[in-house]
Structures are given as structure tokens and as C-alpha cells.
Scaffold this active site. Structure first.
Site, short mmCIF file in Angstrom:
data_model
loop_
_atom_site.label_atom_id
_atom_site.label_comp_id
_atom_site.label_asym_id
_atom_site.label_seq_id
_atom_site.Cartn_x
_atom_site.Cartn_y
_atom_site.Cartn_z
N GLN A 10 4.41 1.03 -3.98
CA GLN A 10 3.46 1.06 -5.10
C GLN A 10 4.19 1.42 -6.40
O GLN A 10 4.99 2.36 -6.41
CB GLN A 10 2.36 2.10 -4.84
CG GLN A 10 1.42 1.73 -3.70
CD GLN A 10 0.36 0.70 -4.08
OE1 GLN A 10 0.41 0.09 -5.14
NE2 GLN A 10 -0.60 0.48 -3.20
N CYS A 69 -6.13 -4.43 -3.82
CA CYS A 69 -5.65 -4.48 -5.21
C CYS A 69 -6.33 -5.63 -5.96
O CYS A 69 -5.95 -5.95 -7.08
CB CYS A 69 -4.13 -4.65 -5.24
SG CYS A 69 -3.55 -6.14 -4.41
N ASP A 108 -3.96 -2.87 3.89
CA ASP A 108 -3.62 -2.83 2.46
C ASP A 108 -2.95 -4.17 2.13
O ASP A 108 -1.75 -4.25 1.95
CB ASP A 108 -2.67 -1.64 2.20
CG ASP A 108 -2.36 -1.47 0.72
OD1 ASP A 108 -2.95 -2.20 -0.10
OD2 ASP A 108 -1.50 -0.63 0.39
#
Length: 455
Positions: free
Chosen positions: A287, A412, A385
Site C-alpha cells: 500500500q 480500492c 483485497d
């Protein structure tokens, strides 16, 4: 010939009524929307029409007649023009509200689940200088090697030294590296005819460790004086522990190529996240906002309400940041990832942190999950994710077939997240609330986290 209420190059006075999901102002003429950069709701602006399309047009602000109470001064208009920081003209509190609204919109319009509560976006105290990674194109302008960013929707490089949202140490390093490359007269890539040599400078810097990695992306393998250049870079930038040449011969806008060579030091850097140490390679996903990644992951763990007896699957595991951060709270972690180097990093990271109850495997989630199911691996918590494109329908089906108690979904991209929620609902998995977290201040991007359970 179609009849539009406006025409190209026309000058108009308009009022901004809303923002697009990309943060552009919206004005309407007889119901026809015009999208305008650097314009905020409640503002009156004089614009020139740049483009007229079937469903909408684009305009450019000539004069700001009436300013929004939420506008803030931007230190460099190029941050808006290039899309580096497209929301930096909007006060931060309003940016967080804008992101919450984006999530609410897709939950209602795409997922058709208006009952899901979208919580207030969790923001940062200092919403700038946060990016631990930079990917900067290199071009020659008037005979000088320049770094910067592309003007929106173009391949025209706008020279920039201060990127505002990047770690200031990275901004400073780019200038130093650029000067060294200029001294060595390194030839610069020419996109039009796929010639020249140096394409991009990529830098990663550990938020906690301050270790720096420099990746020089080149078109060809032979790097004249490459080692000498690497030594000079390290001399000027003592934080640098890794200098890599990445070779990308293709005419493409994908930044990194398949092959890489270490010019100096090692092929990874270390950083810490939630008290664990991670080894990060050039191509590994990590990240870009370390501070907010800790907030996001901690929120995910709190929502999962983990127990010592839990068996966890960490799908899209990368270098193991999620799985290894929670390993000491659960019985076992199984992780999978398509990038082989990231799996190697995850395995090394498990050793590095003395974690013995986590194993990582390379391959596609859609292939590995059914394989695990056959082997009798029964997770009760699955973390996902995925990248911006979201989850494959087959992956969602396989996940639901494993019948976990909870699925923790980190996203995201609100649009694909909303689409995926509909598919999860078909298998009986629902969420009551969604938590947006701002990992990308000054931009339109937003992360969300939620826990899905059978109702």
C-alpha cells in the site's frame, strides 16, 4: 447533424451543480452536462467549451466569478492539470464527504442496496506527503532531461519537482537522480518511435525504515556505465540500499518489464507495518500510504472479530501484509498471490517475523481455492483485497461454496465493489455497513472495508 445546446469554442457563464466521480465540476445547459476541471459546486465560472460529445461535453475555466466556500489555494495548478492531486483545490473535510458520497451512490445505483450504512470516511491528520512510492516518467524537453507527470488524457510531460502527495524525501531524490543521469548523458526514451533508453524512475521508501529503492526502467538491457551511475546515486543518497535496472522493451504504457538486474545493493527494501517487518521487491504490491494502510487493516481485523481458533484465507495476499499482521491472533493463515516474487517475499516475511502458522502459494485464487477445498481446508474467515477490476464471479462463487462465517472485503474501487456485492448477495452473503478509508488524499480514489456474513 445532431443538435446540441452548446458548440465547441463557445464561451458561457455557468453554475457548477455537482462533481463527477473523478472530481470534475458539472454544469448543465438545458439538461446537457459539461464537465469542467478545477471547478467546484456552488461556483459560477466563465468557461470555454473544449469538446462536445453525444452525452456530455468538456469545458475549461476562463474566469472564476463566484468562489465555493470550500475552495482552497493550490500551490501549483499543474497538480490539477496532470491528475497528480485532482482534488487538492477542495478542502480536506469536503474531500472526505465527497468520497463517502461516491460510495453511497454506487451502493444505491449499482448494488441497489440502499439499506447499507456508509460510514464517515476516515481521513488523515496530514493529508499530503504520504506516498511511499513514485513512478515518474523521464522525457527530453528542449534538450534537457526532465521528470514530471503527464497532462491529463495526453502523453505530454509537464515538468514537476514537488508532487505534494509524495514523501518529500522521494521528491528530493528524483531531482538528485535526474541530475546524475543528465551528467552521464543517459539517452531518454522517445515514446513516438519507441527509441532511446531511459523510460521511468521508480522509487520506493520505507515509511518506518527510510530505506530507499531506486528502479531505473530502460528500453534495452545494455546499460552503459550503469554500475557507475548506481554508485554515484548511492553516494549522493545514503538512504538508497537497492538500485535495480528494470528492462521494458515493449511499446506500452505498462511501466515495468519482466526482466530486472540488480545494479547495487539488494533487490528489496524493508519496512514495518503494524509492528511486523516486511521485505518489499520492485514489483510487489505494498500500500502506497503506510499510515492509512495500518488504519485500514486494523479496521478490517476489528470487523473480522478474530478468534484464536480461526483459520484464515488471505486471497490476493501480496507480500503477506494482511495475513502476517493477523497471524498471531488466529490458528492458521493460507495465502495466495499470482506474482511469484511477492510469494517469495511473503514466505521470507513469515520467517523474518518468526511466524510458523502462515503458508503462501503462487497461483490464481480461482484455481487454488477449489484445490484447498478438495484438501479439506476449511477457512472460517476469508480476506479479499483485489485490484481495481474487483473479483471474478467464479472466485466469488468458490469463496461462498467454502461457506466461511465471514468474508472481509477490502476494495480500492467502489464501482466494482458494488457490482461484487450483488453477486455475494445471490449466495446469501450481505453486509450491514461499509467503512470508507482515505488512503489517497487529494485524489478521487477511496478504499472501503466491510464484513459479509450469511443473513
Amino acid at each position: 447533424m445532431e443538435d446540441f445546446p452548446i458548440e465547441k469554442n463557445q464561451e458561457l457563464e455557468v453554475t457548477i451543480v455537482d462533481l463527477t466521480h473523478l472530481g470534475m465540476g458539472i454544469a448543465k445547459i438545458e439538461g446537457y452536462p459539461i464537465f469542467i476541471e478545477n471547478a467546484l459546486p456552488q461556483e459560477k465560472v466563465r468557461i470555454r467549451v473544449l469538446k462536445v460529445g453525444k452525452k456530455f461535453g468538456f469545458g475549461k475555466v476562463l474566469t472564476l466569478i463566484q468562489e465555493s466556500p470550500y475552495r482552497q489555494a493550490v500551490e501549483n495548478e499543474d497538480l490539477l492539470r496532470t491528475g497528480v492531486a485532482p482534488l487538492s483545490h477542495l478542502q480536506y473535510k469536503q474531500q472526505l464527504e465527497f468520497k463517502q458520497e461516491q460510495v453511497k451512490n454506487v451502493i444505491v445505483k449499482t448494488a441497489k442496496m440502499p439499506d447499507i450504512q456508509v460510514k464517515d470516511t476516515i481521513g488523515m491528520e496530514q493529508p499530503f506527503g504520504y506516498r511511499n512510492k513514485a513512478q515518474i516518467p523521464v522525457r527530453k524537453i528542449d534538450g534537457v532531461l526532465q521528470t514530471g507527470f503527464y497532462r491529463k488524457n495526453s502523453h505530454e510531460l509537464v515538468p514537476l519537482d514537488h508532487f505534494y502527495i509524495q514523501d518529500p524525501a522521494i521528491d528530493a531524490a528524483i531531482v538528485v537522480i535526474r541530475e546524475i543521469l543528465q551528467q552521464f548523458e543517459v539517452k531518454v526514451y522517445n515514446e513516438k518511435n519507441n527509441s532511446g533508453f531511459l523510460r521511468h524512475i521508480v522509487i520506493r521508501r520505507g515509511y518506518q525504515t527510510h530505506e530507499m529503492m531506486v528502479v531505473l526502467v530502460t528500453r534495452k538491457e545494455h546499460f552503459f556505465q550503469g554500475e557507475k551511475i548506481a554508485q554515484k546515486i548511492q553516494e549522493k543518497l545514503p538512504e538508497v540500499v537497492s538500485i535495480i535496472q528494470n528492462i521494458n522493451p515493449k511499446q506500452t504504457n505498462v511501466i515495468l518489464g519482466a526482466e530486472e538486474k540488480v545494479l547495487l545493493g539488494r533487490n528489496f527494501i524493508y519496512d514495518q507495518l503494524l509492528g511486523k517487518t516486511f521485505r518489499i521487491s520492485a514489483k510487489s504490491f505494498y500500500q502506497v500510504n503506510t499510515q492509512q494502510a495500518e488504519v485500514l487493516y486494523q479496521k478490517a481485523f476489528d470487523l473480522a472479530d478474530l478468534k484464536k481458533s480461526d483459520v484464515v484465507v488471505d486471497a490476493y495476499s501480496g507480500i503477506g501484509t494482511i495475513g502476517l499482521s493477523l497471524a498471531d491472533q488466529v490458528a492458521h493463515v493460507y495465502g495466495m498471490e499470482t506474482i511469484k516474487q511477492a510469494v517469495v517475499d511473503a514466505q521470507e516475511n513469515a520467517k523474518l517475523n518468526d511466524i510458523n502458522n502462515a503458508e503462501y502459494i503462487a497461483g490464481k485464487a480461482g484455481t487454488i481455492m477449489p484445490q484447498w477445498q478438495k484438501e479439506g481446508i476449511q477457512p472460517n474467515v476469508i480476506f479479499v483485497d483485489p485490484p481495481r477490476k474487483g473479483l471474478d464471479q467464479s472466485f466469488i462463487e468458490t469463496t461462498c461454496e467454502m461457506n466461511p462465517e465471514k468474508i472481509v472485503y477490502i476494495s480500492c474501487n467502489p464501482a466494482t465493489m458494488a457490482r461484487d456485492l450483488k453477486v455475494f448477495a445471490e449466495s446469501g452473503y450481505f453486509t450491514d455497513s461499509i467503512q470508507p478509508v482515505d488512503l489517497f488524499p487529494q485524489t478521487h480514489h477511496v478504499e472501503t472495508v466491510m464484513v459479509l456474513q450469511k443473513h
